[in-house]
Structure formats: C-alpha cells, structure tokens
Design a protein around this motif. Sequence first.
Motif, mmCIF file in Angstrom:
data_model
loop_
_atom_site.group_PDB
_atom_site.id
_atom_site.type_symbol
_atom_site.label_atom_id
_atom_site.label_comp_id
_atom_site.label_asym_id
_atom_site.label_seq_id
_atom_site.Cartn_x
_atom_site.Cartn_y
_atom_site.Cartn_z
ATOM 1 N N SER A 51 52.777 18.457 11.378
ATOM 2 C CA SER A 51 52.138 18.449 12.699
ATOM 3 C C SER A 51 53.080 18.953 13.779
ATOM 4 C CB SER A 51 51.701 17.019 13.056
ATOM 5 O OG SER A 51 50.800 16.516 12.091
ATOM 6 N N THR A 52 52.464 19.520 14.846
ATOM 7 C CA THR A 52 53.250 19.969 15.995
ATOM 8 C C THR A 52 52.926 19.158 17.244
ATOM 9 O OG1 THR A 52 51.599 21.655 16.551
ATOM 10 C CG2 THR A 52 53.418 22.314 15.091
ATOM 11 N N GLY A 53 51.908 18.311 17.213
ATOM 12 C CA GLY A 53 51.582 17.464 18.355
ATOM 13 C C GLY A 53 52.716 16.509 18.669
ATOM 14 N N VAL A 54 52.900 16.202 19.947
ATOM 15 C CA VAL A 54 54.031 15.386 20.383
ATOM 16 C C VAL A 54 54.024 14.031 19.698
ATOM 17 C CG1 VAL A 54 55.116 14.265 22.368
ATOM 18 C CG2 VAL A 54 54.165 16.575 22.596
ATOM 19 N N GLU A 55 52.888 13.327 19.730
ATOM 20 C CA GLU A 55 52.802 12.014 19.098
ATOM 21 C C GLU A 55 52.642 12.132 17.589
ATOM 22 O OE1 GLU A 55 53.321 9.129 20.598
ATOM 23 O OE2 GLU A 55 53.757 10.296 22.401
ATOM 24 N N ALA A 56 51.903 13.134 17.141
ATOM 25 C CA ALA A 56 51.654 13.284 15.705
ATOM 26 C C ALA A 56 52.930 13.552 14.930
ATOM 27 C CB ALA A 56 50.645 14.404 15.464
#
Length: 878
Positions: free
Chosen positions: A225-230
């Motif tokens: 993942s590249t999402g901040v939280e993910a």
Amino acid sequence: MTKANFAATFTTMLLCSVAAMPAHAQTAAADDQTPATAQDPDDDDNVIIVTANRREESMQDVAGVVQALDADQLRQDGISELRQLQVAVPGLSIANQEGNVEIFIRGVGSANNTELGDPGAAPHLNGVYIPRPRGLGLMFYDLERVEVNKGPQGTLYGRNALAGTLNIITAKPRLGEYSGYAQAEVANRGSYGAEGALNIPLGDTMAMRAAGYYINRDFGFRNASTGVEARKLKPAGLEENYAGRLSLLWEPSSRLSLSIVGDYGRETGTGYPGANIFSAVQATGLRPDKLNIKDVVYRGMQGDMENELWGVQGTLAYDFGTFTAELNGSYRSVDFYQANASSEGIAYPGRDLDAVEYDNFSNNFWQSRSQSQVYELRLSANDDQRLRWNAGGFYFKEDQQVGYLALADRGYCCYSGTEFTMPDVDGESYAFFADGTYDVTDRLRVFAGLRYTEEEKSRYGIGGNWALTLGGENFSCCFGTRLGTEGFRPALLDRPNFDVSGINTPQGRAQFLVEGILTPGLRDTLIDQIGAIADGTNPNGTCIDRPDIDNGFVECPTGFNGGFSFVELTIPDQQVGQSAFDFVDWRAGVEFDISPDNMLYAKVSTGHKSGGFNDSFNGSTIPESFRPESLIVYEAGSRNSFDAFGRRHIFNLTGFYYDYTDQVFQDLTCINLDETQTPPVCNGYSLVNRNIGESRIYGAEAELKLRLPAHYSLDLNAAYLDTKITKGVVADARAQDFDAGGESPLTSLVGNRLPLASEMNVSARLSQWFDVGPGRFDWQALLNYRSSYFLTQFNENDIVFLDGTRQTALEAGFPDRQPGFVTLNLGAGYTVGNFRLEAWASNFLDEEVSQKALVGSSLNIRFLNDARTYGLRARVTF
C-alpha cells in the motif's frame, strides 16, 4: 491410459516387484559382507511402528498405505508446522483458509469448513478424533510421530475418515527416568521460537511429562500500500503462538495403565486471509504464477486473529489376558475470532496504487466456538492369538456457536453486509464396530470389519443481509452508511437476541441492526443514522450529510424532523436446520506372505463423510440438508523388505481404484422466486450444498527406503493419481449475472479432474551422517515434485455467459491451474554429546504456490504456501 491397461500394468509390476525381491537381496548382500555394527544408528531405521489398525505394529505389516515421520525426522526435514507435512507425503494437501485447516488426501477431502459441514479427512490427536481442526498446528510439538493413513478408514477410525486420517501422536511419559530437552531457534523475517519438555518420574509406577512451545513467525506477505495510514498495517500471516501440554502415565501393574493428557494453546496474529487476484489477472492478462501474489494492497482495518483452545483426554486400559479393554475419553474447546487483514487485491504491473481508496473498511469477521466430547470403549484380542479382533462403541457430541459478518463500508447502494450467526449448533453421533484378522495358515490371513453409525445435527440462528435504504431531498436515493471504521467490532455471538421471527416493524429492525454492533467504529454512522428509529424518538432516523457517505447529489430533506425522506431496513432471516442420517462402513481383505519379508494383500474398504445443512431463506425451495458422501475403494499391493549393503531396505507398491458417490458440490440456487410473474423471476441466489456429483479415481503409490554404504540413506515416495468427475452439473459461479437477479449459466463438470489432485507427486530424501572430531555431522535434502493441479472443480474451462458469449477463464479473471513445481528443504546438524546445532531451510527455492482458491463473482482468492524460511536451532537433551 485406460482403466484396464492400468490394472494389467500395475498387476505385472506388483508380481515382478515381489518375485525379484529375494534374488536382488541376496545379490546385494553378497556385494557387501560388512554388517552394520551394534552402534550403527542405521540398524533400526526401517522398523517403523504405526497404529493404522488401531494397534501398534510394524508399518510393513499393514495392508494399506500409511506414512509415518518421527519427531527427529520432521525437525531435520525443516517441517516445523503442519502445512509443510505435504512436502514429505505425496498425495497430501493441507491449506489454511481463514484459520481452518483443510486436509485432502488423494484428491478427497472437504472445503466446507463452516458449521454446515465437516472435514473429509479425519484429524486425530493420539488416536482421538478432533472435529474442528482450527489450531491443529498448535499440537505440532514434542511429538513421537505423525501418521498419515491414506484411503477411507471408516471401519476402524469412523467419523469423517472418508479420505483417510492424520494422527498426531505426542511424546509419552517414561517411567523411572529424569529426561528432557530444550531448544531455541532463530529464522529469517524476524522469526524465533523455543520448545522443551521435562520427564519426571513419580515413584516406580508413575511419570509426568511437561512440554511447551513458542513461535513468533512471518509467512512472507508484504504490504504494497501507498496510503499514509494503510502503510502502517501489518500484513497477513504474522503469528505469535504458544502452547503447553501436561501428560501423566500410571502403570501400577503390567496389566493396568492410565494415561491422561491435558493441553492448552493460543494463536495470535494478523490472521490467514487469502489474496484476491481477480483484478490483477483481468488488468494484465498474466497468469497467477507471473504475478507477485504476496504483494498485497492492504487498506482499512488491521487484520487480527485470536484462537484459544484446550483439551483433556484420557485412556484407561486393562489386560485381561486373552483380550484388552480400553476406554478413551476426550473433551476439547476451541474459541476462534478473526477480523481479516482487508485488502484491495494485489499490486501488479501498471497499477496506480495512489488511486486506491484506502479509506474503505469493508471486511470479513469470523467467530467460531466448539465444545466437543468423544468417548470410545474398545475391546481387542491380544496379538498372540489366531483371531485378532477389535470391537466397541463410539460416542461423539459437539456444541458449536459460529458467527460470520461480511461488512460493506460506504454502502451507497443500500447493502451494508451479510451476517450468518448461529448461537446453537448441535451434533451427536454414535457408532458400533467390529473388526478382525484371522490366520487361515501361517502365511495366509483374512480380515474384515463392519461399523454402523447414526448422526443427528441441528442449528438455530440468523442469516441474511444488512441493508439500509436512506432517502434524501425529494425522496432521492440514497445516503451511504459508514460501518466498520477504526475500532469496530461486531457483536456476532454476543448479540442479546437471535429471534427475528416477530420483528416486523422499523423500530424492531433498527434495534436488531444496532444490537449487531459490539463496539462502534470511530467514524461509523449507522447508530447515529438509525438510533432514533431504534429508541422510538424519530421514525425517520437522523440524516447525516457527510461527504464520505453521500453519492454526490443527495442532500438531507426538510420536513422530516431532521430525518430521512424514507427508510427501509433489511435484517437477516431466521435460520433453523435439522438433519439425521445413518450409514454402514465395512472392509474385507486378504494378506499372503510369499516369504517372511514379502507380503501381498488385496482389500475393499469404504468411508463416509457426514451430511450437513444448507442455509434457509423464506419462501425458497432449497433442500434443508445434504446426505453423507460415500466412497468405496479397491486396493492391492505388496510390502517387501530385503537385505543389501549389510542393512535392511524396503520396497512397497500399491494400486487403488475409488468409486466416489453422493459427492457434494456447491451450486448457486434460487432463494427468492417470484411466481406472480410469467415466467417466474428469481430475485436472489445463494450457494447450496448438493449431492449431485460422482467421481472415479485410480492410481498407484510406491515407496523405496535404501540404507546405503558410507551412511547414506535414500527414501523415495511416489504417487500417481488419475481423477475424473463422472457426474455433476452446477451453476457456474464465475459468470453470475446480478442484472439477472444473480442467475448463472449451467456448466457440466463431467470429465474434469478433482481439485488439488496432481497426477504425479514424488518426494525424495537423501541424507548422510559421519563422525567429525568429537561429534557427528549429518545433512539431508528433501525434494518434492508435484505436477500441475486445478484449484476448483471448474478446471479453468471456458465460461459461457447467459447471453451466449464465451471467454477463456484467463480472460474472465479465473485461471485456476497451479503449474507443477519443485519444493526443496535442506537441513544439516552437528551433535556433540547431548548438544546439537542445526541449520535448516524450508522452501529453499522460494516457490510461491496456491494451495486453495475461492472463486465467485469478481473473486479469485488464493491461499498460499509459506515463503522461504531458513534458520538456526540449538538443542540440548538430558
């Protein structure tokens, strides 16, 4: 190869193998006149004791195929967890789907791991049946050996031994000695563990053994993942497990013995979900073996798994002289919970990971509890009699409670999830059996057995959809609902009420949905939206206009006291099921000793797998239950020992033919037929278990164990399997059309191979030991080749959609053929006195293998093997 040609070829091989054995033995022995010394550990390598016939005997005396590996062999093979056992046992497949261990032997088993069904290969602990194999791997320590008995064992082992049995036999206390061991290990990917046991004598007639186990490991998934939280989410497959076992043995006389074993285990980690490759295959056109399936795009909730299990079993035996009476009793408890490590498929070439909606908490939740009791009284003649017999009775009772919630966060189109929760699932079974072997002459024996079984099952609970249809300004449709965000936990079995038969008001339905939430998520909206309906303060609820829950044009209405313009709530239906069935299993055969070292045998045996339930829906014609599956097997073989190089060797050959009837396939079936229309229209479909299949299987297995000069050993096991479905037409779930109410086209399975059944499966173990300095060095390599197999009954056939268009399985996103592969395990050790240092590598070639698949509309979920593991282990014995 036709069946007739196969039978003729196999018979010729069988007779030739026996006829050639004595001559070969004499020739080889003449080539090497140096006998093994008394201190040579190779002397007794081929004396393997098993309990396939419910009594201890040499494996070479068993008329059938049983493979046994002792604790030292398992450790040296790099087999540190249950799934890895299939590397050493051809024809065995073991997968882990969301915490449930699924065992297949020679293509026969069961993927129905809910309360609706049962395993098709029976797991046992010290010969006692285990009904729910969740957490079975927690028993895989301080072992005496593991036995895999291939083919139906319905007469001797009974319940659900359709495919065979897997028996985990733990180390027993030893009278009169202080002894034990301790070991610690470290491995790649930050894994580490420890294990130990202590044997304590308690006087001359009693001993106690305490054993413990701890492991912290990682199965090799990666967060892409590249999402901040993910990016902060831990991938699936992280485990931290520990277990303990206390065993007590009391033998006050040579005739009386009492054994009691208690164990406790706990699994924790991020769970065992699979990876959905459907979108990756469609987008790239690549086959799964060309994708990095372990690069998973995680989002939403952190995966979490907790499994607590414990049990106690006891055996009381008394030798009356001519026969022995044995009473076994067992109680086991399993308490499993898992929130899947939710994902958005896998990373693949060309995918823009920054475009993924990471703020999506759609997920699956599982809860399973089981409390089971097993009792067996068995009388058996002692081995020095001409007629050796077993007879007795068996009783089994299980209370289950199961929960499942598939949750859809941001339910813009009304649907918010599906729940099936059963607080009361009961199963009861009893059986009576008799089995005997009679010596017609010193060389000829006949055997036969019979078992009668009755079973009853019932369940009560709820099953169906959660849906919230919430209208906006001018009755526009519809507001979404956030459900399952940070901190969410469903109630499942902790619901205060499961009776939905009288709930027919909006307030009652709202209350029921609210009661399905044990802990609301931080950003959930469901309770805020319908809480006012549940408590009676506003029948239109409370409209919340948040950017993440409207579809871009819906606004809160005016004139409805702050509520919605309309509200429709859907809750699950009542689920009540009951089934009862009985069946008879039997076996008959003959054994003939051509010489003291060569035996021919032939037998016929049967097995059954229990029937079960189907989900029920109001107004549907789905059958409430399905019948037991049935299997009859014809088998012939030879078991041969011979001398060469001054040592004992083994060559065994077996052929078999299976007739598999009343086979259960899952079939999409209408659950809501509107007969007011002409023609009638179906408004919903569900998967249903049906006895609509038949299959035939034939094959052969060969085993060769050689103890060679210079302390080399070579063990070869090979299995050839030809499987074919001969009857079965099902709805093709891959082509489900939701524009047509969920209908799917029919497809024939006739001619397809059974899932997980490789035509060729070979394992080869080469090992050697020699003295170096003050100690002894040993090494070994375990190589396993497995030819291609299919993961589903569809066998990657083309898909013909309802409109007549055709696509290949690859084009549609459903390739399900696992290519052939080679697995290599390596091990080496150095022993000085009581100290041993070992190095090992499992899956050294780092093969990424799909061990199970779930397919359906837009779903091709793969459950994988463990990635390459290597490490060091230190062990001290005392």
